[in-house]
Design an enzyme around this catalytic site. Structure first.
Site, PDB file in Angstrom:
ATOM      1  N   TYR A 159       0.849  -1.210   0.000  1.00 38.34           N
ATOM      2  CA  TYR A 159       0.000   0.000   0.000  1.00 38.34           C
ATOM      3  C   TYR A 159       0.880   1.253   0.000  1.00 38.34           C
ATOM      4  O   TYR A 159       0.670   2.178  -0.800  1.00 38.34           O
ATOM      5  CB  TYR A 159      -0.909  -0.017   1.231  1.00 38.34           C
ATOM      6  CG  TYR A 159      -1.583   1.303   1.537  1.00 38.34           C
ATOM      7  CD1 TYR A 159      -2.713   1.707   0.821  1.00 38.34           C
ATOM      8  CD2 TYR A 159      -1.104   2.139   2.551  1.00 38.34           C
ATOM      9  CE1 TYR A 159      -3.333   2.915   1.103  1.00 38.34           C
ATOM     10  CE2 TYR A 159      -1.725   3.347   2.840  1.00 38.34           C
ATOM     11  CZ  TYR A 159      -2.837   3.722   2.112  1.00 38.34           C
ATOM     12  OH  TYR A 159      -3.444   4.937   2.381  1.00 38.34           O
ATOM     13  N   LYS A 163       1.314   4.382  -2.706  1.00 40.23           N
ATOM     14  CA  LYS A 163       1.130   5.801  -2.358  1.00 40.23           C
ATOM     15  C   LYS A 163       2.377   6.629  -2.708  1.00 40.23           C
ATOM     16  O   LYS A 163       2.268   7.824  -2.979  1.00 40.23           O
ATOM     17  CB  LYS A 163       0.769   5.928  -0.878  1.00 40.23           C
ATOM     18  CG  LYS A 163      -0.600   5.366  -0.554  1.00 40.23           C
ATOM     19  CD  LYS A 163      -1.684   6.174  -1.257  1.00 40.23           C
ATOM     20  CE  LYS A 163      -2.987   5.451  -1.371  1.00 40.23           C
ATOM     21  NZ  LYS A 163      -4.037   6.282  -1.991  1.00 40.23           N
TER      22      LYS A 163
HETATM   23  N1  NAP Z   1      -7.967   7.765   6.400  1.00 41.46           N
HETATM   24  C1  NAP Z   1      -6.667   7.894   6.559  1.00 41.46           C
HETATM   25  O1  NAP Z   1      -6.155   7.858   7.677  1.00 41.46           O
HETATM   26  C2  NAP Z   1      -5.782   8.121   5.358  1.00 41.46           C
HETATM   27  C3  NAP Z   1      -4.427   8.436   5.578  1.00 41.46           C
HETATM   28  C4  NAP Z   1      -3.602   8.659   4.487  1.00 41.46           C
HETATM   29  C5  NAP Z   1      -4.112   8.570   3.199  1.00 41.46           C
HETATM   30  N2  NAP Z   1      -5.427   8.243   3.017  1.00 41.46           N
HETATM   31  C6  NAP Z   1      -5.908   8.115   1.630  1.00 41.46           C
HETATM   32  O2  NAP Z   1      -7.114   8.831   1.473  1.00 41.46           O
HETATM   33  C7  NAP Z   1      -7.983   8.138   0.595  1.00 41.46           C
HETATM   34  C8  NAP Z   1      -9.330   7.920   1.246  1.00 41.46           C
HETATM   35  O3  NAP Z   1      -9.162   7.277   2.474  1.00 41.46           O
HETATM   36  P1  NAP Z   1     -10.423   7.031   3.418  1.00 41.46           P
HETATM   37  O4  NAP Z   1      -9.865   6.711   4.767  1.00 41.46           O
HETATM   38  O5  NAP Z   1     -11.426   8.113   3.261  1.00 41.46           O
HETATM   39  O6  NAP Z   1     -10.976   5.673   2.798  1.00 41.46           O
HETATM   40  P2  NAP Z   1     -12.309   4.862   3.133  1.00 41.46           P
HETATM   41  O7  NAP Z   1     -13.039   5.446   4.290  1.00 41.46           O
HETATM   42  O8  NAP Z   1     -11.901   3.439   3.185  1.00 41.46           O
HETATM   43  O9  NAP Z   1     -13.110   5.153   1.782  1.00 41.46           O
HETATM   44  C9  NAP Z   1     -12.605   4.699   0.568  1.00 41.46           C
HETATM   45  C10 NAP Z   1     -13.545   5.079  -0.558  1.00 41.46           C
HETATM   46  O10 NAP Z   1     -13.116   4.393  -1.739  1.00 41.46           O
HETATM   47  C11 NAP Z   1     -14.160   3.529  -2.185  1.00 41.46           C
HETATM   48  N3  NAP Z   1     -13.552   2.326  -2.703  1.00 41.46           N
HETATM   49  C12 NAP Z   1     -12.671   1.494  -2.080  1.00 41.46           C
HETATM   50  N4  NAP Z   1     -12.383   0.448  -2.871  1.00 41.46           N
HETATM   51  C13 NAP Z   1     -13.087   0.621  -4.025  1.00 41.46           C
HETATM   52  C14 NAP Z   1     -13.231  -0.137  -5.215  1.00 41.46           C
HETATM   53  N5  NAP Z   1     -12.590  -1.302  -5.391  1.00 41.46           N
HETATM   54  N6  NAP Z   1     -14.052   0.328  -6.180  1.00 41.46           N
HETATM   55  C15 NAP Z   1     -14.729   1.483  -6.005  1.00 41.46           C
HETATM   56  N7  NAP Z   1     -14.625   2.248  -4.913  1.00 41.46           N
HETATM   57  C16 NAP Z   1     -13.821   1.811  -3.919  1.00 41.46           C
HETATM   58  C17 NAP Z   1     -15.031   3.280  -0.965  1.00 41.46           C
HETATM   59  O11 NAP Z   1     -16.373   3.023  -1.301  1.00 41.46           O
HETATM   60  P3  NAP Z   1     -17.026   1.558  -1.428  1.00 41.46           P
HETATM   61  O12 NAP Z   1     -16.580   0.792  -0.203  1.00 41.46           O
HETATM   62  O13 NAP Z   1     -18.485   1.851  -1.449  1.00 41.46           O
HETATM   63  O14 NAP Z   1     -16.537   1.010  -2.698  1.00 41.46           O
HETATM   64  C18 NAP Z   1     -14.961   4.647  -0.279  1.00 41.46           C
HETATM   65  O15 NAP Z   1     -15.842   5.539  -0.894  1.00 41.46           O
HETATM   66  C19 NAP Z   1      -7.264   6.852   0.188  1.00 41.46           C
HETATM   67  O16 NAP Z   1      -6.617   7.049  -1.047  1.00 41.46           O
HETATM   68  C20 NAP Z   1      -6.239   6.670   1.273  1.00 41.46           C
HETATM   69  O17 NAP Z   1      -5.094   5.979   0.812  1.00 41.46           O
HETATM   70  C21 NAP Z   1      -6.261   8.016   4.064  1.00 41.46           C
END
Ligand code: NAP
Length: 268
Positions: A159, A163
């Protein structure tokens, strides 16, 4: 940038990939408030439809939900087909799969799906939409990266590598497409209070008081930085942590520090 200026620079339509919750939903709300019509993409239809209804009622914009699995290459064919007749001024690639745990304990297929969602699908989409934006000499692309990708990070090694790719791609395209009027930004987030983060959150007391941002704060910082720089680490504490790891510590020490922290938080 004023709201009307934002819409004329990055409208009339935006795609948010991974919009059903978390940071993606925060981007969708922030973009609708700036007057952009939206194509919201995720697997689960129900939260997409609910968010589309909320945004259309509140902001008088058009919102189209698109339920596809971005781990399937055909989903991008479908996304490009659905958006063919629309002028897409902004792409936010937020969807990601984060496989956690020891690298060898995870099935190879899980790692390969991680590459599909985090790398191959955005690459396909950027290649197609970037061409249309360059032809119009106008547009923007925001790619979500992570502090974990600033160096190798144990227990999320693949992962974190995706990134790192995301950030480096965005920075390269910032210069290359920027000459043609298309703004590209890597949004490097740290821990953010989303369902995805909460689902993987470590036991209290093991995280060394990791600063946690709100999804709205991450989206607002990214939108404020678009067009101004190639990448942004969101949150002051995250910027300090990133500077410490990347500039003050030798690489070996930074990788070890991340590895020890991950072992403490997620290890046996
Ligand atoms: N949260 C953190 O702490 C954090 C930290 C650093 C970076 N990030 C980055 O920020 C971004 C969002 O993170 P988040 O925490 O908001 O994620 P999240 O809560 O897991 O949400 C992920 C989103 O992507 C969709 N998704 C995941 N797999 C998919 C697939 N195969 N096809 C279509 N849609 C898909 C999910 O919807 P469905 O499940 O409905 O498909 C959801 O809308 C990511 O790129 C992550 O790497 C997050």
């Amino acid at each position: 940038m004023r709201i009307s200026q934002f819409a004329s620079r990055y409208g009339p339509w935006a795609i948010v990939a991974g919009a059903s919750e978390g940071i993606g939903a925060a981007f969708a709300r922030a973009l609708a408030a700036r007057g952009l019509n939206l194509v919201l993409v995720a697997r689960r239809a129900q939260p997409l439809v609910a968010l589309a209804g909320e945004l259309e009622a509140r902001h008088a914009v058009s919102v189209q939900p698109l339920s596809v699995d971005l781990g399937e290459p055909e989903s991008i064919t479908e996304l490009l087909r659905v958006t063919e007749d629309r002028e897409i001024g902004l792409l936010v690639w937020n969807a990601a799969l984060s496989v956690m745990g020891p690298f060898l304990d995870q099935a190879l297929d899980a790692h390969l799906t991680e590459l599909e969602v985090n790398i191959r699908s955005p690459l396909r989409t950027i290649h197609a939409l970037g061409g249309r934006m360059v032809a119009r000499r106008r547009g923007g692309i925001i790619l979500l990266s992570s502090l974990s990708g600033m160096q190798g990070t144990a227990l999320v090694a693949n992962y974190a590598a995706t990134k790192a790719w995301t950030r480096v791609l965005a920075e390269g395209l910032w210069w290359e497409l920027g000459k043609n009027g298309v703004d590209v930004l890597a949004c490097v987030a740290g821990a953010t209070d989303t369902p995805g983060y909460r689902g993987s959150a470590p036991a209290p007391g093991t995280d060394g008081n990791v600063p946690v941002q709100s999804p709205d704060a991450v989206a607002a910082e990214a939108l404020g930085a678009l067009g101004k720089r190639p990448s942004i680490v969101t949150g002051m504490k995250n910027r300090l942590a990133a500077a410490f790891l990347a500039r003050l510590l030798p690489r070996k020490a930074a990788v070890k520090l991340m590895g020890r922290t991950m072992d403490r938080m997620y290890g046996d």
